[in-house]
Design a protein around this motif. Structure first.
Motif, mmCIF file in Angstrom:
data_model
loop_
_atom_site.group_PDB
_atom_site.id
_atom_site.type_symbol
_atom_site.label_atom_id
_atom_site.label_comp_id
_atom_site.label_asym_id
_atom_site.label_seq_id
_atom_site.Cartn_x
_atom_site.Cartn_y
_atom_site.Cartn_z
ATOM 1 N N ARG A 1 49.184 39.156 32.548
ATOM 2 C CA ARG A 1 48.520 40.463 32.450
ATOM 3 C C ARG A 1 47.056 40.359 32.861
ATOM 4 N N ALA A 2 46.399 39.316 32.395
ATOM 5 C CA ALA A 2 44.979 39.128 32.726
ATOM 6 C C ALA A 2 44.804 38.947 34.233
ATOM 7 N N LEU A 3 45.699 38.201 34.843
ATOM 8 C CA LEU A 3 45.604 37.980 36.293
ATOM 9 C C LEU A 3 45.808 39.283 37.061
ATOM 10 N N MET A 4 46.771 40.086 36.624
ATOM 11 C CA MET A 4 47.037 41.355 37.321
ATOM 12 C C MET A 4 45.855 42.322 37.141
ATOM 13 N N ALA A 5 45.234 42.283 35.954
ATOM 14 C CA ALA A 5 44.061 43.136 35.726
ATOM 15 C C ALA A 5 42.919 42.709 36.651
ATOM 16 N N LEU A 6 42.751 41.409 36.814
ATOM 17 C CA LEU A 6 41.696 40.912 37.705
ATOM 18 C C LEU A 6 41.969 41.309 39.147
ATOM 19 N N TYR B 1 39.560 43.364 41.507
ATOM 20 C CA TYR B 1 39.142 42.853 42.814
ATOM 21 C C TYR B 1 39.276 43.955 43.861
ATOM 22 N N ILE B 2 40.405 44.644 43.850
ATOM 23 C CA ILE B 2 40.629 45.709 44.837
ATOM 24 C C ILE B 2 39.606 46.824 44.641
ATOM 25 N N ARG B 3 39.393 47.215 43.382
ATOM 26 C CA ARG B 3 38.439 48.303 43.110
ATOM 27 C C ARG B 3 37.043 47.947 43.558
ATOM 28 N N ARG B 4 36.638 46.702 43.246
ATOM 29 C CA ARG B 4 35.244 46.328 43.488
ATOM 30 C C ARG B 4 34.971 45.849 44.906
ATOM 31 N N GLU B 5 35.973 45.364 45.596
ATOM 32 C CA GLU B 5 35.707 44.699 46.880
ATOM 33 C C GLU B 5 36.064 45.525 48.113
ATOM 34 N N THR B 6 36.840 46.593 47.954
ATOM 35 C CA THR B 6 37.290 47.312 49.150
ATOM 36 C C THR B 6 36.116 47.788 49.997
ATOM 37 N N PRO C 1 49.568 50.428 38.864
ATOM 38 C CA PRO C 1 49.668 51.018 40.196
ATOM 39 C C PRO C 1 49.303 50.033 41.315
ATOM 40 N N LEU C 2 49.489 48.727 41.070
ATOM 41 C CA LEU C 2 49.022 47.747 42.058
ATOM 42 C C LEU C 2 49.611 47.925 43.463
ATOM 43 N N PRO C 3 50.931 48.149 43.585
ATOM 44 C CA PRO C 3 51.456 48.244 44.956
ATOM 45 C C PRO C 3 50.751 49.322 45.782
ATOM 46 N N GLU D 1 46.653 50.849 49.931
ATOM 47 C CA GLU D 1 45.436 51.589 50.255
ATOM 48 C C GLU D 1 44.337 50.654 50.779
ATOM 49 N N MET D 2 44.194 49.506 50.140
ATOM 50 C CA MET D 2 43.164 48.555 50.595
ATOM 51 C C MET D 2 43.492 48.079 52.010
ATOM 52 N N GLU D 3 44.756 47.849 52.269
ATOM 53 C CA GLU D 3 45.160 47.408 53.615
ATOM 54 C C GLU D 3 44.819 48.478 54.655
ATOM 55 N N THR D 4 45.125 49.718 54.320
ATOM 56 C CA THR D 4 44.858 50.813 55.263
ATOM 57 C C THR D 4 43.358 50.974 55.483
ATOM 58 N N GLU D 5 42.611 50.961 54.392
ATOM 59 C CA GLU D 5 41.172 51.220 54.516
ATOM 60 C C GLU D 5 40.419 50.102 55.221
ATOM 61 N N THR D 6 40.946 48.891 55.188
ATOM 62 C CA THR D 6 40.219 47.761 55.793
ATOM 63 C C THR D 6 40.800 47.352 57.148
ATOM 64 N N ARG D 7 41.776 48.109 57.640
ATOM 65 C CA ARG D 7 42.548 47.592 58.780
ATOM 66 C C ARG D 7 41.739 47.449 60.068
ATOM 67 N N GLN D 8 40.553 48.085 60.139
ATOM 68 C CA GLN D 8 39.731 47.955 61.360
ATOM 69 C C GLN D 8 38.906 46.682 61.371
ATOM 70 N N GLY D 9 38.863 45.946 60.259
ATOM 71 C CA GLY D 9 37.995 44.767 60.151
ATOM 72 C C GLY D 9 38.324 43.710 61.192
ATOM 73 N N ARG D 10 37.286 43.193 61.850
ATOM 74 C CA ARG D 10 37.512 42.197 62.904
ATOM 75 C C ARG D 10 36.791 40.876 62.647
ATOM 76 N N MET D 11 35.967 40.810 61.612
ATOM 77 C CA MET D 11 35.219 39.571 61.342
ATOM 78 C C MET D 11 36.104 38.512 60.696
ATOM 79 N N LEU D 12 36.967 38.966 59.817
ATOM 80 C CA LEU D 12 37.809 38.037 59.053
ATOM 81 C C LEU D 12 39.085 38.757 58.633
ATOM 82 N N HIS D 13 40.198 38.044 58.743
ATOM 83 C CA HIS D 13 41.438 38.556 58.171
ATOM 84 C C HIS D 13 41.693 37.786 56.876
ATOM 85 N N LEU D 14 41.556 38.475 55.770
ATOM 86 C CA LEU D 14 41.784 37.873 54.456
ATOM 87 C C LEU D 14 43.203 38.198 54.021
ATOM 88 N N ARG D 15 44.012 37.170 53.828
ATOM 89 C CA ARG D 15 45.389 37.366 53.397
ATOM 90 C C ARG D 15 45.529 36.866 51.965
#
Ligand code: IPE
Ligand code: IPE
Ligand code: MG
Length: 221
Positions: free
Chosen positions: A70-75, A79-84, A106-108, A113-127
């Motif tokens: 649970r703690a890992l999923m909350a983190l 991460y998604i909220r703070r880093e997008t 609501p993680l999925p 949403e994070m994938e869609t919003e960041t999809r133009q990024g060209r400096m780094l692909h973070l997987r």
């Protein structure tokens, strides 16, 4: 090396031991690990890394106590909220590798949403490898079909890895990118993941650049 630059993969290990050595709960180690991930994502493009795959949660990690999961999923949500926004600003394209159907709501949707919003990024692909199993990824590709040769399998799974880094002194693969790392170099280092920083990443790359990759052929003199 893939066409555009280095693909580095990191097994971010040792959060629990880092916390335990301070008599803190394991979740505190995971929280500190998240900060180490932020630092690493920032440092990576400056070191010639164009793809960074990080092992955040393995499919076998579901075996851990419910409270830790649970703690890992909350983190992960944090991460998604703070880093997008930061990822969009810095040209970081984020994708998830692994199963999404077992992630708590609501993680999925947040991941999509994070994938869609960041999809133009060209400096780094973070997987982000979350609920990830290398063996299951291969099985899923086979089940979907049209993977009759290496190229088709690689096209389905993702780019080959140049360098795998594992922190915290463990020297094993733990079902991470087992197809993609067929000819990867391995760098094992002692810091626990929360203590890992830009200098450790630079050291790993220095080590990598000294290696002589042969891919089965003979060495150039
Ligand atoms: C890595 O740290 C993070 C995850 C596996 C989620 P660990 O939690 O495995 O830390 P150790 O190996 O127990 O120290
Ligand atoms: C691998 O670490 C998974 C992640 C780092 C997310 P583990 O700590 O789960 O691996 P084992 O159990 O030591 O092999
Ligand atoms: Mg571990």
């Amino acid at each position: 090396m893939n066409q555009s630059g280095l693909h580095v993969a990191i097994i971010m290990d040792g959060n629990g031991r880092w916390a335990q050595s301070r008599n803190w709960p394991r979740a505190a180690g995971h929280r500190a690990g998240m900060e180490a991930l932020r630092r690493t994502v920032e440092a990576a493009p400056k070191l010639g890394i164009t793809t960074l795959t990080v092992y955040a949660f393995s499919s076998d990690n579901w075996k851990r106590p419910a409270g830790e999961v649970r703690a890992l999923m909350a983190l992960f949500r944090n991460y998604i909220r703070r880093e997008t926004a930061k990822c969009i600003r810095n040209g970081v394209r984020v994708s998830l590798i692994g199963r999404r159907d077992r992630l708590p709501l609501p993680l999925p949707a947040m991941v999509d949403e994070m994938e869609t919003e960041t999809r133009q990024g060209r400096m780094l692909h973070l997987r982000l490898a979350v609920d990830y199993s290398g063996r299951d990824a291969i099985l899923a590709a086979v089940r979907e079909g049209n993977v009759g040769n290496r190229e088709e399998m690689s096209a389905r799974l993702g780019p080959d890895v140049d360098l795998v880094i594992r922190t915290s002194g463990e020297q094993r693969v733990s079902d991470f990118l087992i197809w993609e790392s067929a000819y990867a170099e391995f760098h094992f280092c002692s810091p626990h993941w929360p203590d890992f920083g830009a200098a450790d990443l630079a050291l790993a790359l220095e080590d990598f650049r000294r290696r002589n990759r042969r891919f089965g052929a003979t060495t150039a003199a």
